[in-house]
Enzyme design. Structure first.
Site, PDB file in Angstrom:
ATOM      1  N   LYS A  13      37.225  13.532  66.935  1.00 34.97           N
ATOM      2  CA  LYS A  13      38.435  14.184  67.394  1.00 34.97           C
ATOM      3  C   LYS A  13      37.934  15.726  67.944  1.00 34.97           C
ATOM      4  O   LYS A  13      36.602  15.876  67.751  1.00 34.97           O
ATOM      5  CB  LYS A  13      39.403  14.602  66.184  1.00 34.97           C
ATOM      6  CG  LYS A  13      40.003  13.404  65.886  1.00 34.97           C
ATOM      7  CD  LYS A  13      41.347  13.888  64.585  1.00 34.97           C
ATOM      8  CE  LYS A  13      41.744  12.785  63.807  1.00 34.97           C
ATOM      9  NZ  LYS A  13      42.809  13.226  63.006  1.00 34.97           N
ATOM     10  N   ARG A 117      36.120   4.080  56.177  1.00 36.34           N
ATOM     11  CA  ARG A 117      37.210   4.727  55.567  1.00 36.34           C
ATOM     12  C   ARG A 117      36.449   5.522  54.543  1.00 36.34           C
ATOM     13  O   ARG A 117      36.871   6.892  53.995  1.00 36.34           O
ATOM     14  CB  ARG A 117      38.373   4.047  54.991  1.00 36.34           C
ATOM     15  CG  ARG A 117      39.149   3.385  56.318  1.00 36.34           C
ATOM     16  CD  ARG A 117      39.933   4.405  56.879  1.00 36.34           C
ATOM     17  NE  ARG A 117      41.127   5.069  56.011  1.00 36.34           N
ATOM     18  CZ  ARG A 117      41.943   5.925  56.596  1.00 36.34           C
ATOM     19  NH1 ARG A 117      42.331   5.991  58.008  1.00 36.34           N
ATOM     20  NH2 ARG A 117      42.976   6.474  55.865  1.00 36.34           N
ATOM     21  N   THR A 123      42.546  11.883  53.905  1.00 33.14           N
ATOM     22  CA  THR A 123      43.038  12.799  55.067  1.00 33.14           C
ATOM     23  C   THR A 123      42.741  14.264  54.955  1.00 33.14           C
ATOM     24  O   THR A 123      42.599  14.872  55.959  1.00 33.14           O
ATOM     25  CB  THR A 123      44.394  12.415  55.365  1.00 33.14           C
ATOM     26  OG1 THR A 123      44.397  11.091  55.323  1.00 33.14           O
ATOM     27  CG2 THR A 123      44.962  12.630  56.501  1.00 33.14           C
ATOM     28  N   ARG A 134      34.908  14.190  55.828  1.00 29.78           N
ATOM     29  CA  ARG A 134      35.845  15.382  55.913  1.00 29.78           C
ATOM     30  C   ARG A 134      35.357  16.280  54.641  1.00 29.78           C
ATOM     31  O   ARG A 134      35.663  17.418  54.812  1.00 29.78           O
ATOM     32  CB  ARG A 134      37.112  14.635  55.606  1.00 29.78           C
ATOM     33  CG  ARG A 134      37.620  14.087  56.968  1.00 29.78           C
ATOM     34  CD  ARG A 134      39.050  13.443  56.880  1.00 29.78           C
ATOM     35  NE  ARG A 134      39.295  12.646  58.030  1.00 29.78           N
ATOM     36  CZ  ARG A 134      40.333  11.805  57.873  1.00 29.78           C
ATOM     37  NH1 ARG A 134      40.801  11.016  56.921  1.00 29.78           N
ATOM     38  NH2 ARG A 134      41.000  11.414  59.182  1.00 29.78           N
ATOM     39  N   ASN A 154      40.504  17.395  60.916  1.00 29.47           N
ATOM     40  CA  ASN A 154      39.918  16.717  60.093  1.00 29.47           C
ATOM     41  C   ASN A 154      38.783  15.757  60.723  1.00 29.47           C
ATOM     42  O   ASN A 154      38.418  14.753  60.229  1.00 29.47           O
ATOM     43  CB  ASN A 154      40.743  15.989  59.057  1.00 29.47           C
ATOM     44  CG  ASN A 154      41.553  14.707  59.722  1.00 29.47           C
ATOM     45  OD1 ASN A 154      41.487  14.617  60.984  1.00 29.47           O
ATOM     46  ND2 ASN A 154      42.560  14.149  58.941  1.00 29.47           N
ATOM     47  N   HIS A 157      38.990  10.148  63.339  1.00 31.55           N
ATOM     48  CA  HIS A 157      40.024   9.221  63.215  1.00 31.55           C
ATOM     49  C   HIS A 157      39.265   7.774  62.819  1.00 31.55           C
ATOM     50  O   HIS A 157      38.317   7.330  63.585  1.00 31.55           O
ATOM     51  CB  HIS A 157      40.945   8.850  64.390  1.00 31.55           C
ATOM     52  CG  HIS A 157      41.679   7.573  64.364  1.00 31.55           C
ATOM     53  ND1 HIS A 157      42.859   7.607  63.519  1.00 31.55           N
ATOM     54  CD2 HIS A 157      41.418   6.340  64.834  1.00 31.55           C
ATOM     55  CE1 HIS A 157      43.031   6.245  63.491  1.00 31.55           C
ATOM     56  NE2 HIS A 157      42.420   5.582  64.380  1.00 31.55           N
TER      57      HIS A 157
HETATM   58  P1  GDP Z   1      44.213   9.307  58.530  1.00 33.49           P
HETATM   59  O1  GDP Z   1      44.203   7.667  58.609  1.00 33.49           O
HETATM   60  O2  GDP Z   1      43.531   9.453  57.232  1.00 33.49           O
HETATM   61  O3  GDP Z   1      43.667  10.102  59.493  1.00 33.49           O
HETATM   62  O4  GDP Z   1      45.578   9.743  58.018  1.00 33.49           O
HETATM   63  P2  GDP Z   1      46.989   9.431  58.555  1.00 33.49           P
HETATM   64  O5  GDP Z   1      46.837   8.197  59.508  1.00 33.49           O
HETATM   65  O6  GDP Z   1      47.993   9.243  57.625  1.00 33.49           O
HETATM   66  O7  GDP Z   1      47.326  10.428  59.470  1.00 33.49           O
HETATM   67  C1  GDP Z   1      46.860  10.690  60.829  1.00 33.49           C
HETATM   68  C2  GDP Z   1      46.432  12.100  61.118  1.00 33.49           C
HETATM   69  O8  GDP Z   1      47.828  12.913  61.010  1.00 33.49           O
HETATM   70  C3  GDP Z   1      45.828  12.671  60.219  1.00 33.49           C
HETATM   71  O9  GDP Z   1      44.220  12.357  60.284  1.00 33.49           O
HETATM   72  C4  GDP Z   1      45.870  14.019  60.190  1.00 33.49           C
HETATM   73  O10 GDP Z   1      45.194  14.675  61.433  1.00 33.49           O
HETATM   74  C5  GDP Z   1      47.472  14.210  60.412  1.00 33.49           C
HETATM   75  N1  GDP Z   1      48.287  14.406  59.340  1.00 33.49           N
HETATM   76  C6  GDP Z   1      48.683  13.458  58.380  1.00 33.49           C
HETATM   77  N2  GDP Z   1      49.439  13.702  57.283  1.00 33.49           N
HETATM   78  C7  GDP Z   1      49.715  15.041  57.600  1.00 33.49           C
HETATM   79  C8  GDP Z   1      50.337  16.190  56.967  1.00 33.49           C
HETATM   80  O11 GDP Z   1      50.961  15.957  55.984  1.00 33.49           O
HETATM   81  N3  GDP Z   1      50.074  17.390  57.647  1.00 33.49           N
HETATM   82  C9  GDP Z   1      49.405  17.628  58.631  1.00 33.49           C
HETATM   83  N4  GDP Z   1      49.641  18.859  58.999  1.00 33.49           N
HETATM   84  N5  GDP Z   1      48.708  16.767  59.107  1.00 33.49           N
HETATM   85  C10 GDP Z   1      48.714  15.524  58.973  1.00 33.49           C
HETATM   86 MG    MG Z   2      45.394   6.651  59.916  1.00 31.53          MG
END
Ligand code: GDP
Ligand code: MG
Length: 195
Positions: A13, A117, A123, A134, A154, A157
């Site tokens: 990112k 992962r 996350t 991360r 973070n 992706h």
């Molecule tokens: P990932 O697969 O670990 O990246 O997480 P997710 O697919 O659940 O979420 C996608 C992206 O959304 C994450 O990488 C974060 O950048 C963002 N994100 C997810 N959950 C939250 C949250 O509760 N608050 C905020 N501010 N960002 C979030």
């Molecule tokens: Mg995701």
């Protein structure tokens, strides 16, 4: 079940690029034994970023629910409609991904989706384990991001599962941009005898 040709999508990112961490982060995947089979540097459009994240309308609700669950685990109760919460996160994410250049790549290797992962970590950076990308390279948190009305930074992706990888890879790469090749490590990693 093992699958040494499993493919997963990784996107570095904008915060990775802005912080000059491209090489460090890619080397973590390389040293784990994963093979880069596609890679590009690009500025995604908002449409592409949206397509990448929103696999279906349910994805927005699912993102809201993951956020509520993630916060609950940390003792923070969030009330509200999961769809609205998910939409707010999604809008910020799309805006962020399309803000400055990213590196997209396809990695191949045994159980690559799960392995990547694990290397990337959970996350929210404040609770990602030490030793993960991360956890080691950043310190952002949801509350900090929410307070600034921005996406949590973070760094990476990574596809969450097979269904997501199959959907996401074509959002970034044509078939002709994905390579099948042998590298010298394949014998050491996968063959019974290599000398
Ligand atoms: P990932 O697969 O670990 O990246 O997480 P997710 O697919 O659940 O979420 C996608 C992206 O959304 C994450 O990488 C974060 O950048 C963002 N994100 C997810 N959950 C939250 C949250 O509760 N608050 C905020 N501010 N960002 C979030
Ligand atoms: Mg995701």
């Amino acid at each position: 079940m093992s699958n040494k040709a499993e493919k997963t999508l990784v996107v570095l990112k904008p915060d990775t690029i802005q912080r000059n961490l491209i090489g460090d982060i890619i080397s973590r995947f390389e040293r784990a034994g994963l093979k880069i089979i596609a890679m590009k540097f690009l500025l995604p459009t908002k449409e592409q970023a949206y397509k990448h994240y929103v696999k279906s309308e349910e994805e927005i609700v699912a993102l809201g629910n993951r956020s509520i669950e993630g916060n609950k685990k940390r003792g923070i109760e969030i009330t509200g409609d999961p769809k609205e919460i998910g939409q707010k996160i999604m809008d910020r994410l799309v805006e962020y991904l399309a803000l400055s250049p990213v590196v997209a790549m396809v990695l191949e290797g045994n159980n690559s989706i799960q392995i990547v992962r694990k290397l990337v970590g959970s996350t929210e950076p404040t609770s990602s384990d030490v030793g993960t990308i991360r956890g080691d390279y950043t310190i952002d948190s949801y509350d900090l991001a929410d307070g600034d009305n921005r996406a949590v930074r973070n760094l990476v992706h990574a596809s969450a599962n097979q269904v997501d990888a199959d959907y996401e890879i074509p959002v970034w790469f044509k078939d002709s941009e994905i390579f099948t090749y042998k590298n010298v490590r394949d014998a050491v990693l996968y063959d019974e005898k290599f000398n």
